[in-house]
Scaffold this active site. Structure first.
Site, PDB file in Angstrom:
ATOM      1  N   GLN A  92       5.744   1.385   9.499  1.00 49.26           N
ATOM      2  CA  GLN A  92       4.700   1.273   8.467  1.00 49.26           C
ATOM      3  C   GLN A  92       3.898   2.571   8.413  1.00 49.26           C
ATOM      4  O   GLN A  92       3.438   3.072   9.443  1.00 49.26           O
ATOM      5  CB  GLN A  92       3.764   0.096   8.756  1.00 49.26           C
ATOM      6  CG  GLN A  92       2.746  -0.137   7.642  1.00 49.26           C
ATOM      7  CD  GLN A  92       1.871  -1.373   7.867  1.00 49.26           C
ATOM      8  OE1 GLN A  92       1.921  -2.005   8.923  1.00 49.26           O
ATOM      9  NE2 GLN A  92       1.061  -1.691   6.870  1.00 49.26           N
ATOM     10  N   HIS A  98       2.562  -4.491   2.130  1.00 47.24           N
ATOM     11  CA  HIS A  98       3.457  -4.297   0.987  1.00 47.24           C
ATOM     12  C   HIS A  98       4.843  -4.811   1.330  1.00 47.24           C
ATOM     13  O   HIS A  98       5.291  -4.714   2.469  1.00 47.24           O
ATOM     14  CB  HIS A  98       3.525  -2.836   0.544  1.00 47.24           C
ATOM     15  CG  HIS A  98       3.812  -1.862   1.645  1.00 47.24           C
ATOM     16  ND1 HIS A  98       2.851  -1.458   2.543  1.00 47.24           N
ATOM     17  CD2 HIS A  98       4.946  -1.207   1.991  1.00 47.24           C
ATOM     18  CE1 HIS A  98       3.381  -0.601   3.391  1.00 47.24           C
ATOM     19  NE2 HIS A  98       4.665  -0.437   3.081  1.00 47.24           N
TER      20      HIS A  98
HETATM   21  P1  5GP Z   1       5.983   1.915   4.674  1.00 46.82           P
HETATM   22  O1  5GP Z   1       6.621   3.070   5.403  1.00 46.82           O
HETATM   23  O2  5GP Z   1       4.503   1.830   4.975  1.00 46.82           O
HETATM   24  O3  5GP Z   1       6.693   0.598   4.860  1.00 46.82           O
HETATM   25  O4  5GP Z   1       6.170   2.205   3.139  1.00 46.82           O
HETATM   26  C1  5GP Z   1       5.279   2.947   2.388  1.00 46.82           C
HETATM   27  C2  5GP Z   1       5.978   3.287   1.099  1.00 46.82           C
HETATM   28  O5  5GP Z   1       5.012   3.729   0.191  1.00 46.82           O
HETATM   29  C3  5GP Z   1       7.006   4.411   1.246  1.00 46.82           C
HETATM   30  O6  5GP Z   1       8.277   3.952   0.818  1.00 46.82           O
HETATM   31  C4  5GP Z   1       6.462   5.520   0.352  1.00 46.82           C
HETATM   32  O7  5GP Z   1       7.464   6.222  -0.330  1.00 46.82           O
HETATM   33  C5  5GP Z   1       5.534   4.770  -0.570  1.00 46.82           C
HETATM   34  N1  5GP Z   1       4.393   5.545  -1.027  1.00 46.82           N
HETATM   35  C6  5GP Z   1       3.565   6.297  -0.244  1.00 46.82           C
HETATM   36  N2  5GP Z   1       2.597   6.855  -0.994  1.00 46.82           N
HETATM   37  C7  5GP Z   1       2.834   6.448  -2.280  1.00 46.82           C
HETATM   38  C8  5GP Z   1       2.155   6.706  -3.507  1.00 46.82           C
HETATM   39  O8  5GP Z   1       1.158   7.418  -3.589  1.00 46.82           O
HETATM   40  N3  5GP Z   1       2.692   6.114  -4.626  1.00 46.82           N
HETATM   41  C9  5GP Z   1       3.791   5.300  -4.571  1.00 46.82           C
HETATM   42  N4  5GP Z   1       4.208   4.773  -5.734  1.00 46.82           N
HETATM   43  N5  5GP Z   1       4.435   5.040  -3.419  1.00 46.82           N
HETATM   44  C10 5GP Z   1       3.964   5.608  -2.290  1.00 46.82           C
END
Ligand code: 5GP
Length: 112
Positions: A92, A98
């Site tokens: 994360q 999310h």
């Molecule tokens: P995690 O690694 O926390 O499970 O996923 C976070 C996700 O958020 C990643 O896939 C990354 O590409 C996406 N993400 C990060 N910053 C932004 C942003 O500013 N806009 C959008 N649309 N996605 C984002």
């Protein structure tokens, strides 16, 4: 809970390709897609991750799954995968709950 990029997207302080919104949830395209279709479903309520959710969030969590399903259908996906990374150790990077929804290509299992 501190501000995150996702709370800023909810408040329209930073742009995103929003593809669904209702009173409780938002869905928008991941900025770094890992599949032809890759969007995120988030609650407007500022939960950090699944481990931050309480019994009172039961209906909200169910709602997020139904939104994922609805938007996947809207995107024309027959098969799709849901992922939620819970905590830094699990990958994360944004600390606002999310659900990743991925589809549009064959998805291997188990993932690499
Ligand atoms: P995690 O690694 O926390 O499970 O996923 C976070 C996700 O958020 C990643 O896939 C990354 O590409 C996406 N993400 C990060 N910053 C932004 C942003 O500013 N806009 C959008 N649309 N996605 C984002």
């Amino acid at each position: 809970m501190p501000e995150t990029v996702f709370s800023k997207i909810i408040k329209r302080e930073i742009p995103a390709a929003i593809i669904y919104e209702d009173d409780l949830a938002l869905a928008f395209r991941d900025v770094n897609p890992q599949a032809p279709v890759h969007f995120l479903v988030i609650p407007k309520k500022p939960l950090i991750n699944l481990a931050d959710a309480q019994d009172e969030d039961q209906a909200l969590l169910g709602h997020l799954l139904l939104v994922a399903n609805k938007v996947a259908a809207q995107e024309g996906l027959k098969g799709f995968r849901l992922v939620t990374n819970n905590g830094a150790e699990a990958g994360q990077t944004v600390f606002h709950l999310h659900i990743h929804v991925l589809g549009g290509r064959s998805l291997n299992w188990p993932p690499g």
